[in-house]
Design a protein around this motif. Structure first.
Motif, mmCIF file in Angstrom:
data_model
loop_
_atom_site.group_PDB
_atom_site.id
_atom_site.type_symbol
_atom_site.label_atom_id
_atom_site.label_comp_id
_atom_site.label_asym_id
_atom_site.label_seq_id
_atom_site.Cartn_x
_atom_site.Cartn_y
_atom_site.Cartn_z
ATOM 1 N N VAL A 34 0.851 -1.192 0.000
ATOM 2 C CA VAL A 34 0.000 0.000 0.000
ATOM 3 C C VAL A 34 0.886 1.242 0.000
ATOM 4 C CG1 VAL A 34 -1.683 1.344 1.329
ATOM 5 C CG2 VAL A 34 -1.992 -1.130 1.046
ATOM 6 N N ASN A 35 1.925 1.248 0.825
ATOM 7 C CA ASN A 35 2.877 2.361 0.828
ATOM 8 C C ASN A 35 3.464 2.566 -0.567
ATOM 9 O OD1 ASN A 35 4.970 4.204 2.348
ATOM 10 N ND2 ASN A 35 6.137 2.862 1.008
ATOM 11 N N ASN A 36 3.899 1.480 -1.197
ATOM 12 C CA ASN A 36 4.524 1.588 -2.515
ATOM 13 C C ASN A 36 3.529 2.041 -3.577
ATOM 14 O OD1 ASN A 36 6.873 0.831 -1.277
ATOM 15 N ND2 ASN A 36 6.881 -1.254 -2.083
ATOM 16 N N LEU A 37 2.278 1.623 -3.441
ATOM 17 C CA LEU A 37 1.237 2.091 -4.358
ATOM 18 C C LEU A 37 1.072 3.606 -4.212
ATOM 19 C CD1 LEU A 37 -1.036 1.475 -6.397
ATOM 20 C CD2 LEU A 37 -2.531 1.044 -4.437
ATOM 21 N N LEU A 38 1.053 4.077 -2.978
ATOM 22 C CA LEU A 38 0.956 5.522 -2.740
ATOM 23 C C LEU A 38 2.188 6.247 -3.268
ATOM 24 C CD1 LEU A 38 -0.574 5.342 0.834
ATOM 25 C CD2 LEU A 38 -1.666 6.422 -1.146
#
Length: 170
Positions: A34-38
């Protein structure tokens, strides 16, 4: 010189032998993904709740499960990033509302996070003002604007200021 970003890509946690044999993924990687998607998105509002829920399902976890604190940290880190200039713009407020919804952060938790971050930002502002040991009228007005912008109560602001003054007098 590159501009600081709110999210930086993280490396996933490697799978253990057992996880590889069972075809499972480390749950912690849901928060990493999720962090990397953001980090890769064109903005916070480009990430949907469905994107996040798909990631959680792939890692057999949920937003309000054992990783809830990690998702709350993403929200806190973004709020901290937004408040670097001690001001929340309309776009930043919309981003935070979207992120709160996407990460399923309760209003109570979001409020507690806002209070925590506001206190930290105000505390840094007070420390900066006190560098020369004196608070002049302009600096007092600056602190008043920061307090108002952060929606920090007068009582909380006074306690922070008193604490910083006590620390300096030691």
């Amino acid at each position: 010189m590159s501009e600081r970003q709110p999210f930086n890509e993280l490396r996933p946690v490697p799978r253990t032998l057992t996880q590889r044999l069972l075809g499972r993924r480390p749950r912690e990687n849901a928060a990493v993904e999720v962090n990397n998607l953001l980090a890769r998105s064109t903005g916070v509002r480009a990430v949907s709740r469905e994107d996040v829920e798909r990631i959680c399902a792939r890692h057999r976890t949920s937003l309000n499960g054992p990783l809830a604190g990690r998702f709350e940290r993403l929200y806190r880190d973004y709020l901290t990033y937004c408040l670097e200039d001690r001001h929340l713009s309309g776009d930043e407020l919309a981003d935070l509302t979207h992120l709160q919804n996407v990460l399923r952060i309760s209003p109570e938790t979001a409020s507690a996070i806002h209070e925590y971050v506001a206190r930290a930002v105000y505390s840094r502002s007070v420390a900066e003002v006190l560098e020369d040991g004196v608070i002049d009228a302009g600096e007092r007005a600056f602190l008043g604007r920061v307090q108002q912008e952060l929606s920090l109560s007068g009582r909380a602001a006074d306690r922070i200021l008193e604490s910083k003054l006590r620390q300096r007098s030691r």
